[in-house]
Design a protein around this motif. Structure first.
Motif: not given
Length: 246
Positions: A129-133, A137-145
């Protein structure tokens, strides 16, 4: 015929261009259950660390090297029949699925949550779990794989990376413990610093007494709302950065 050939050539060029761009951006995530910290590396350089929550029992959150295999915005909580995007959804607003324990990204994940007070604790059924914010940020930064190393270690991130076959930089021994979450009930010098900073920015805390009470919580929420952060009244890494405290 010439027109079709031209389209095929352009498509091939586009494919190789995208592939080259992706390959040029090396990414790595390391999660240490011993400290409940997540480190994000880009091109072998430490970029950010975050507080996380992991399994309520040590074996709940799998250990090993995995990959992010899917990315979902506002994933429904099927078990509780709670729709995605609902404030009651325990999965928060972003889901980064992992192929841990021979699953396909639908069982284990790095995701947000609807209980920010749980961050830093051992409370989950196996997910991270992470803070939603933070997860946004991580979701928008990292790529699949993107590879994800999960371990339970007393070593620093750089040593963990090396033992997993990755060479990284920028991970001093104590770097994972520098961000202390502040919330209602917290006391001490760091709360005084928080209160002074909020007051200087025009958010009243009714004094700088070092006690995180209702007035300080209200000031934090107003600040978070104005900065478009999650207005939960909890001062984690993102809020501290916005305040200029780290």
């Amino acid at each position: 015929m010439k027109k079709c050939l031209s389209v095929i050539i352009m498509a091939c060029c586009l494919f190789f261009s995208v592939g080259t761009t992706s390959a040029a951006k090396s990414q790595l995530i390391i999660i240490n259950k011993n400290t409940n910290q997540l480190a994000y590396y880009e091109n072998n350089q430490l970029k950010k660390t975050f507080s996380v929550a992991t399994g309520s029992k040590n074996n709940y959150t799998p250990e090993g090297t995995f990959k992010i295999v899917n990315k979902i915005v506002n994933r429904p909580y099927y078990k509780g029949n709670i729709p995605g995007g609902s404030p009651k959804n325990p999965l928060g607003n972003r889901w980064l699925g992992l192929n841990a324990r021979q699953t396909q990204g639908t069982t284990y994940a790095i995701h947000g949550n609807n209980n920010p007070a749980s961050i830093g604790s051992y409370v989950s059924a196996g997910c991270i779990r992470m803070y939603n914010a933070d997860v946004k940020w991580l979701f928008e930064t990292v790529s699949i794989n993107t590879p994800v190393v999960i371990t339970n270690s007393t070593k620093n991130f750089e040593s963990i990376a090396a033992s997993s076959g990755f060479k990284v930089k920028g991970s001093p021994v104590n770097s994972v413990s520098t961000v202390n979450t502040l919330k209602r009930g917290s006391k001490g010098a760091e709360v005084i610093k928080l209160q002074k900073q909020l007051t200087s920015l025009g958010y009243s805390t009714n004094g700088n007494d070092g006690i995180f009470g209702p007035a300080t919580e209200k000031a934090v929420k107003e600040f978070q709302k104005n900065r478009k952060l999650q207005a939960d009244g909890i001062v984690g890494s993102m809020t501290k950065k916005a305040l200029g405290m780290i």
